[in-house]
Design a protein around this motif. Structure first.
Motif, PDB file in Angstrom:
ATOM      1  N   GLN A 146     -16.874   6.551  38.185  1.00 56.16           N
ATOM      2  CA  GLN A 146     -15.618   6.160  38.808  1.00 56.16           C
ATOM      3  C   GLN A 146     -14.725   7.373  38.990  1.00 56.16           C
ATOM      4  O   GLN A 146     -14.759   8.315  38.199  1.00 56.16           O
ATOM      5  N   THR A 166      -9.033   4.224  43.858  1.00 52.75           N
ATOM      6  CA  THR A 166     -10.130   4.158  42.901  1.00 52.75           C
ATOM      7  C   THR A 166     -11.453   4.037  43.642  1.00 52.75           C
ATOM      8  O   THR A 166     -11.656   3.098  44.437  1.00 52.75           O
ATOM      9  N   ILE A 168     -15.729   3.947  43.360  1.00 52.41           N
ATOM     10  CA  ILE A 168     -16.832   3.565  42.486  1.00 52.41           C
ATOM     11  C   ILE A 168     -18.121   4.171  43.033  1.00 52.41           C
ATOM     12  O   ILE A 168     -18.365   4.142  44.244  1.00 52.41           O
TER      13      ILE A 168
END
Length: 534
Positions: A146, A166, A168
């Motif tokens: 992440q 964010t 991933i």
């Protein structure tokens, strides 16, 4: 009904389909001269952002970048403008512009951006100018599972705003989140908006690849609705819905904003100059003095991966648009995916799928040729009825139907199997056109991209020859109209020309289908001869 007439009907249907595709293409917005964008036209990040329905989404002519933050993950290469925190560029390292090339495919660019912000009384994006965010670095590279990219801004009243991106690993989804700390001595009211802005000067698909490029949205009532650039220019969208999403589509790829599914969100469109905008506003949030609040949305930019899109919203996978025959295309796609998991080659998966489809249709095909043979054997009796009843069409029709019932012949039995092939053909056409898995998918030898046309036209020529062989196997009626016979002779040539521009995967499907059909014809003919039917 004779096989030649059936084949002629298929040819007419095929031409009608092509004409419909061309009509659809003609209805799409035409590209504007690119010279305009090269001669001083503002970029998407500089162009005006339109007013929303009830409050001002920022009107920022001065959207000039102060600094760009670059973010690199295994799936995305993204640039974020610190002025407003917009995503102003995005490319896909795992998807190349050309097969085996080094250049990553670009989705977002100077004239196509993803914007988000906070408007309202205390919203930093609703004060005439975009906030200038601060950041800890100008370059971020994912090293773990992440990656969080934080941007921060504090206004004159002491209210602090943190905008987090964010990422991933292995995902094309970016979670965009605002954390607002109200350090002032009064309540703060903010409202999050997300929007996609793109120039309308884009190239559309060709006649044989009529791909859609434009906007789309989803509401609680409309699971999937296209909203073209022309629609945006004609009328502003204004939909209030729980959940929903907004997107921009371009063939195998999509960018989309998915706001909170539990909120009542307002979807809107605007047309400003040379730009089309589609966006979503979430409900206003009141943050009491001395407290904090969090709000956010998901942003997806990448291939039309149905599984990944469904994980964000149960209807977002509908951007993989199979048209009005979706109910046939979806199982075909599932079957193709399953077969590929077994054989490991998309071309072989297409061949195996063709064998399965032809195998399932074999009873219908056998019934077709049996019906045709019986119809031919009834011709002497049919002629007797015509001689007996002459011009009395009502008695002739009644006697003919009685003859069909007595001999257990269905006059339409020769049509249905052939007509059934066309919906399957068109459905598979859309599967090839919309399934990103087939983009740059090799078969063998010279066929290195099943989504593109055969570079040497070998498959279309073989398909034409197989069609000619099928035609030769068909019995010819002595009383066939000469003009119809001539048209029948040229049908293989016409189909070959049409298929020159079709995706090679589709031509492979049709070629293998013809070869299987020829084999089935020979088997059926031998069986009919044993029954005394020619």
């Amino acid at each position: 009904m004779e096989s030649q007439r059936n084949l002629l009907l298929i040819g007419l249907l095929f031409v009608s389909f092509l004409l419909f595709q061309q009509w659809t293409l003609d209805q799409q917005p035409q590209p504007e001269p690119t010279a305009q964008s090269q001669s001083g036209a503002p970029s998407a990040s500089q162009a005006d952002v339109p007013s929303s329905v009830s409050a001002a989404v920022p009107n920022s002519n001065a959207d000039v970048s102060a600094q760009l933050i670059t973010v690199s993950t295994d799936t995305l290469s993204i640039s974020i403008d610190t002025n407003g925190g917009d995503i102003v560029a995005a490319s896909l390292p795992q998807h190349k512009v050309e097969q085996d090339g080094a250049e990553a495919l670009t989705i977002l660019s100077e004239h196509y951006v993803a914007q988000s912000g906070l408007i309202g009384a205390q919203g930093p994006d609703g004060q005439g100018e975009r906030p200038q965010y601060q950041t800890t670095a100008t370059s971020f590279t994912m090293t773990g599972e992440q990656l969080v990219v934080p941007l921060s801004y504090t206004d004159a009243n002491g209210i602090s705003f943190e905008k987090r991106f964010t990422f991933i690993k292995g995902s094309y989804d970016v979670a965009v989140e605002y954390v607002v700390n109200n350090n002032s001595n009064q309540n703060a009211q903010v409202q999050m908006y997300t929007q996609l802005k793109q120039t309308t000067s884009v190239e559309e698909g060709s006649m044989f690849m009529p791909t859609y490029r434009g906007a789309a949205f989803s509401t609680a009532d409309e699971r999937y609705e296209k909203y073209s650039f022309d629609d945006i220019a004609d009328a502003n969208l204004n939909e209030l819905t729980q959940g929903g999403w907004i997107a921009m589509l371009q063939h195998y790829f999509v960018s989309a904003w998915v706001p909170s599914a539990t909120n009542n969100n307002e979807l809107y469109t605007r047309h400003v100059g040379n730009y089309a905008i589609i966006g979503a506003k979430q409900p206003s949030v009141v943050i009491a003095a001395g407290t904090a609040a969090t709000m956010g949305a998901d942003f997806y930019v990448g291939p039309k991966d149905q599984e990944a899109l469904s994980a964000l919203s149960e209807t977002l996978n509908l951007v993989v648009d199979y048209g009005w025959l979706w109910f046939l295309a979806e199982p075909l796609y599932s079957l193709l995916m399953f077969l590929h998991s077994l054989v490991g080659n998309w071309g072989m998966a297409i061949i195996v799928m063709t064998l399965i489809i032809r195998g399932i249709m074999y009873p219908l095909t056998k019934a077709q040729y049996t019906s045709m043979a019986k119809m031919r054997n009834l011709q002497p009796k049919m002629q007797e009825l015509k001689d007996r009843f002459g011009d009395d069409r009502q008695r002739l029709s009644q006697a003919t139907m009685e003859l069909y019932q007595k001999e257990k012949v269905n006059p339409m039995g020769g049509c249905f199997p052939m007509l059934l092939q066309f919906p399957i053909f068109i459905s598979f056409y859309w599967v090839l056109l919309e399934s990103v898995e087939l983009r740059h998918a090799p078969f063998f030898g010279w066929i290195q991209d099943l989504s593109a046309q055969d570079p040497y036209y070998v498959l279309p020529v073989l398909m034409g020859l197989s069609m000619f062989a099928m035609q030769k196997l068909q019995p010819t009626m002595a009383n066939m109209d000469p003009m119809q016979a001539k048209i029948m002779q040229y049908l293989p040539v016409m189909f070959t020309v049409f298929f020159l521009w079709f995706p090679s995967g589709l031509v492979l499907y049709w070629l293998v289908g013809n070869l299987v059909a020829i084999t089935q014809q020979l088997i059926i003919y031998k069986s009919l001869e044993k029954q005394g039917l020619k």
